[in-house]
Design a protein around this motif. Structure first.
Motif, PDB file in Angstrom:
ATOM      1  N   THR A 189       2.848   0.604  -2.409  1.00 18.49           N
ATOM      2  CA  THR A 189       2.513   2.011  -2.232  1.00 18.49           C
ATOM      3  C   THR A 189       2.029   2.232  -0.805  1.00 18.49           C
ATOM      4  O   THR A 189       1.647   1.289  -0.103  1.00 18.49           O
ATOM      5  CB  THR A 189       1.418   2.461  -3.221  1.00 18.49           C
ATOM      6  N   SER A 190       2.056   3.478  -0.391  1.00 17.48           N
ATOM      7  CA  SER A 190       1.678   3.804   0.985  1.00 17.48           C
ATOM      8  C   SER A 190       0.319   4.482   1.009  1.00 17.48           C
ATOM      9  O   SER A 190      -0.052   5.228   0.096  1.00 17.48           O
ATOM     10  CB  SER A 190       2.718   4.721   1.619  1.00 17.48           C
ATOM     11  N   GLU A 191      -0.406   4.217   2.054  1.00 22.19           N
ATOM     12  CA  GLU A 191      -1.678   4.875   2.318  1.00 22.19           C
ATOM     13  C   GLU A 191      -1.650   5.391   3.758  1.00 22.19           C
ATOM     14  O   GLU A 191      -0.904   4.892   4.588  1.00 22.19           O
ATOM     15  CB  GLU A 191      -2.838   3.890   2.126  1.00 22.19           C
ATOM     16  N   ASP A 192      -2.464   6.394   4.029  1.00 20.04           N
ATOM     17  CA  ASP A 192      -2.569   6.928   5.392  1.00 20.04           C
ATOM     18  C   ASP A 192      -1.211   7.359   5.930  1.00 20.04           C
ATOM     19  O   ASP A 192      -0.835   7.039   7.055  1.00 20.04           O
ATOM     20  CB  ASP A 192      -3.175   5.878   6.336  1.00 20.04           C
TER      21      ASP A 192
ATOM     22  N   LEU B 187       8.964   0.399  -1.940  1.00 21.31           N
ATOM     23  CA  LEU B 187       7.935   1.432  -1.816  1.00 21.31           C
ATOM     24  C   LEU B 187       8.087   2.516  -2.876  1.00 21.31           C
ATOM     25  O   LEU B 187       9.168   3.051  -3.091  1.00 21.31           O
ATOM     26  CB  LEU B 187       8.015   2.066  -0.425  1.00 21.31           C
ATOM     27  N   PHE B 188       6.975   2.835  -3.523  1.00 21.57           N
ATOM     28  CA  PHE B 188       6.865   3.992  -4.409  1.00 21.57           C
ATOM     29  C   PHE B 188       6.004   5.030  -3.694  1.00 21.57           C
ATOM     30  O   PHE B 188       4.947   4.703  -3.164  1.00 21.57           O
ATOM     31  CB  PHE B 188       6.223   3.605  -5.744  1.00 21.57           C
ATOM     32  N   THR B 189       6.451   6.277  -3.691  1.00 20.44           N
ATOM     33  CA  THR B 189       5.747   7.294  -2.918  1.00 20.44           C
ATOM     34  C   THR B 189       4.504   7.843  -3.611  1.00 20.44           C
ATOM     35  O   THR B 189       3.617   8.370  -2.951  1.00 20.44           O
ATOM     36  CB  THR B 189       6.689   8.464  -2.591  1.00 20.44           C
TER      37      THR B 189
ATOM     38  N   GLN C 197       1.199   4.607   7.105  1.00 22.82           N
ATOM     39  CA  GLN C 197       0.738   3.667   8.124  1.00 22.82           C
ATOM     40  C   GLN C 197       0.341   2.332   7.495  1.00 22.82           C
ATOM     41  O   GLN C 197       0.465   1.289   8.126  1.00 22.82           O
ATOM     42  CB  GLN C 197      -0.455   4.261   8.893  1.00 22.82           C
ATOM     43  N   THR C 198      -0.120   2.392   6.256  1.00 22.43           N
ATOM     44  CA  THR C 198      -0.542   1.182   5.564  1.00 22.43           C
ATOM     45  C   THR C 198       0.268   1.035   4.276  1.00 22.43           C
ATOM     46  O   THR C 198       0.252   1.926   3.434  1.00 22.43           O
ATOM     47  CB  THR C 198      -2.041   1.244   5.212  1.00 22.43           C
ATOM     48  N   ILE C 199       0.970  -0.069   4.148  1.00 27.21           N
ATOM     49  CA  ILE C 199       1.737  -0.358   2.942  1.00 27.21           C
ATOM     50  C   ILE C 199       0.970  -1.417   2.152  1.00 27.21           C
ATOM     51  O   ILE C 199       0.633  -2.478   2.674  1.00 27.21           O
ATOM     52  CB  ILE C 199       3.154  -0.863   3.268  1.00 27.21           C
ATOM     53  N   ARG C 200       0.708  -1.095   0.895  1.00 27.03           N
ATOM     54  CA  ARG C 200      -0.096  -1.983   0.052  1.00 27.03           C
ATOM     55  C   ARG C 200       0.735  -2.498  -1.118  1.00 27.03           C
ATOM     56  O   ARG C 200       1.201  -1.709  -1.944  1.00 27.03           O
ATOM     57  CB  ARG C 200      -1.310  -1.217  -0.473  1.00 27.03           C
TER      58      ARG C 200
END
Length: 206
Positions: free
Chosen positions: A138-141, A187-189, A144-147
């Protein structure tokens, strides 16, 4: 990186088993069995079952406590082979040992909002990248950050031997294990879909 698996059929809902990981201690939930804690009017694991079951051919539940309560949901329940609540990899090992389909997908019992297209998206990624294992991220920021979300993964069941060796060698970390393999992250949005409920406070905030 060499491929660990032999040729497999493409993953579809017909040849994927779902594994719900409910084998933890529930430490941050005051020791409660999180899957059986009520969210609204039904146990948290029931929410996960309702979302995951339509995406797979069958379900398995990994639980180390209250196995009769989990069995009441109508799916096979298996405990860890490892002692002392060895973590999600031990639950994955139990699931792989009892899985009869070529693919297994995992989800934790404390993520009741998991995506309705979880399996489809992971399967597409696994095929496109030609890997043996696909992990949600998943994405954060704003990207900018992929977790990574390593407790949400689709994998070929032939990886059991590799996992057994890793656990027997004292390994316990999910990410350390899968990053040794032929894997991809996809990636899941909607990061909120992967939100897990660990505490009583989060249960009230749902």
């Amino acid at each position: 990186m060499s491929h660990a698996m032999q040729t497999h059929p493409a993953p579809t809902a017909l040849n994927i088993t779902g594994l719900i990981l409910a084998g933890g201690r529930g430490t941050r939930m005051d020791g409660a069995d999180k899957g059986l804690v009520l969210l609204g009017d039904k146990p948290m694991v029931a929410h996960v079952i309702a979302r995951l079951a339509p995406q797979v051919s069958s379900l398995i539940i990994n639980a180390n406590r209250n196995q009769d309560s989990y069995a009441a949901f109508g799916h096979p329940v298996w405990a860890d082979e490892q002692a002392d609540f060895a973590g999600p990899l031990a639950g994955l090992q139990a699931g792989l040992q009892h899985c009869t389909s070529p693919y297994l997908v995992t989800a934790p019992c404390d993520s009741p909002y998991l995506p309705h297209d979880l399996v489809q998206h992971l399967a597409q990624a696994l095929v496109s990248a030609d890997t043996d294992l696909a992990v949600a991220s998943t994405s954060e920021d704003h990207y900018q950050t992929i977790r990574p979300q390593p407790v949400f993964m689709l994998l070929k069941t032939g990886l059991l031997t590799n996992l057994n060796d890793y656990l027997q060698g004292g390994g316990r970390k999910m990410e350390t294990w899968y990053r040794r393999l032929n894997y991809c992250e996809t990636l899941f949005t909607d990061a909120d879909a992967f939100r897990n409920i660990n505490t009583r406070e989060q249960l009230q905030q749902r």
